[in-house]
Motif scaffolding. Structure first.
Motif: not given
Length: 519
Positions: A159-164, A352-365
């Motif tokens: 679910x989290x991966x598909x939202x990202x 741009x993707x790095x910024x989006x992933x950083x804002x998503x606050x993903x904790x997992x590796x």
């Protein structure tokens, strides 16, 4: 020294752009002259010249003056030691016999030329083998991929991966995207269903016994999987749904990439591949349709499962993502899952993707790869290796040619009086040329006889050295081409050198040549 500095400056000018993709972009690649290296090269050259001059000078100084003037020490040989067989006389004629006798009575000169030719062959083939082995090692790092950017993880839920994924696929520049998951299974098949190519590659014979094959299942988004089914003109109803047939590519990892199975479709029983596979109950049966055309997207990078290491076969199955829960269990967890993207400008899209992933606050590796950048670095590395190795081979070849030319022409000049004597007793130019051509053939044949086996062994040693250095995935390529080139070059160089030296001798007055020593 000036030629060396100029040559390396030219090489650096050629590869500087390629180095820019490997090093920091703001650090230019420039030429720096090392005084210690110049001093070492000069010292080696001077020592070589002094030794080369000292040995014959000492020998000449210890020879009695009258003996040197009379040249009675030039040839000291008994008649039986220059005797040739009747067969050789019949095949080669008078001119060939004279050439053979010359070799027998001037063994030192003959051996020096043969040794020079052998060393030239070994140097050229070794240089070519070194270049080929380096190229093979560098090719192992380059793999063409069907995507530019990849996001991989093992811990993020679907679910989290598909939202990202829905956010990242909308980034400017992205024109194609997909998601996938990879899992490893063990399939049990009858050895009788495997192809002869596999049996030969593994060194086994078909005994109708069961064989365990590692099978990697790649779950693609349903839309991407459906595109593949339509491209292959397969019935959509048979390859979709909970009981769908699956598409597979099964090949033997040989040069021809032969099929792994005899049939074009097969039913196999699959079992999750874990560290303790014996504790897992046999899994479900799946129907596989094998295809020759590789339309399947590439798997995700840096798969952690050891089954993806180099083996004698490749067995990749593609399935729709909707079937993932049917295969992925606690006994068979996902090896890796992630997202792939194709972009018009991968570097900008990556930022741009790095910024989006950083804002998503993903904790997992997770890992984010700019695959196009990695491929560009590897391509630049191959170019650099090719330039330096080609320059190396060319320099070695020039040294070898110069060495052979100098050795042969010097030996011909030392025979100035001998050749003048043969001409003085009536040997025509045609017979004289025929005798020298026989000498060329004898030189070349003896050099090839010793040089080619030594060169081939040298190439194998270079390969073993590269393997010992860590390049264990490369195959030994026998240097047929370089051996053939060196064999042809030996005869060509010898004939050209002989022609040059003998033409100079022919232009001299016979009387002057008989009277005088070599100028």
């Amino acid at each position: 020294v000036m030629a060396g500095i100029g040559s390396i400056w030219l090489v650096i000018s050629i590869v500087a752009k390629n180095f820019g993709t490997l090093l920091y972009s703001d650090v230019p690649l420039t030429l720096t002259v090392s005084l210690s290296a110049i001093a070492a090269a000069t010292a080696v050259s001077m020592i070589t010249i002094l030794i080369s001059a000292y040995i014959p000078a000492r020998k000449a100084a210890n020879t009695p003056i009258m003996e040197s003037i009379r040249q009675t020490n030039e040839v000291k040989v008994e008649a039986k030691s220059v005797k040739t067989s009747r067969l050789a006389q019949h095949i080669c004629g008078l001119e060939g016999t004279l050439a053979l006798k010359n070799f027998k009575r001037n063994k030192k000169r003959y051996r020096s030329i043969v040794l020079s030719l052998v060393l030239s062959i070994v140097l050229f083939v070794s240089g070519s083998a070194f270049k080929t082995t380096l190229q093979e090692a560098s090719k192992e790092t380059v793999e063409a991929t069907s995507y530019d950017i990849a996001f991989t993880t093992q811990q993020i839920d679907d679910g989290e991966m598909l939202r990202l994924y829905n956010k990242l696929k909308k980034v400017d520049g992205v024109y194609e995207s997909s998601y996938q998951a990879d899992v490893t299974y063990s399939s049990v098949v009858n050895e009788g269903s495997l192809s002869d190519a596999y049996l030969i590659e593994t060194g086994t014979a078909s005994l109708d016994k069961l064989v365990n094959l590692t099978m990697n299942i790649q779950f693609l988004s349903d839309s991407a999987y459906l595109k593949i089914v339509k491209k292959l003109d397969l019935p959509v109803e048979e390859y979709t749904g909970q009981n769908a047939k699956l598409i597979a590519v099964a090949k033997v990892n040989n040069e021809a990439m032969d099929n792994l199975f005899i049939e074009h479709s097969v039913d196999v029983a699959v079992t999750p591949e874990t560290e303790n596979s014996e504790a897992v109950q046999p899994g479900q049966n799946v129907s596989l349709k094998f295809v020759d055309t590789v339309l399947l997207p590439d798997t995700l990078p840096d798969l952690s499962n050891s089954s993806f290491k180099k083996k004698t076969y490749s067995f990749l199955v593609t399935a729709p993502y909707s079937l993932k829960n049917k295969f992925v269990t606690s006994e068979a967890p996902v090896d890796v899952k992630g997202l792939t993207f194709r972009s018009k400008n991968p570097s900008q899209t990556m930022a741009k993707m790095k910024t989006i992933i950083k804002n998503a606050k993903i904790i997992a590796n997770y890992n984010l790869y700019n695959v196009s950048e990695i491929l560009e670095e590897n391509t630049s590395m191959i170019t650099i290796i090719n330039v330096f190795t080609y320059v190396f081979v060319i320099m070695i070849s020039l040294i070898a040619v110069a060495n052979v030319f100098n050795t042969i022409s010097t030996n011909i000049k030392l025979r100035r009086r001998e050749l003048a004597m043969l001409r003085s007793i009536g040997m025509s130019d045609r017979n004289f040329n025929k005798m020298m051509n026989f000498e060329c053939v004898f030189y070349g044949m003896r050099a090839i006889l010793f040089g080619l086996p030594i060169a081939a062994f040298s190439a194998w040693l270079i390969y073993k050295g590269m393997v010992a250095a860590g390049a264990d995935d490369i195959n030994f390529i026998f240097p047929w081409a370089s051996l053939a080139i060196s064999a042809f070059s030996v005869f060509f160089i010898v004939f050209i050198t002989m022609l040059y030296a003998t033409n100079k001798i022919k232009k001299e007055n016979i009387i002057d040549a008989l009277r005088d020593d070599m100028d």
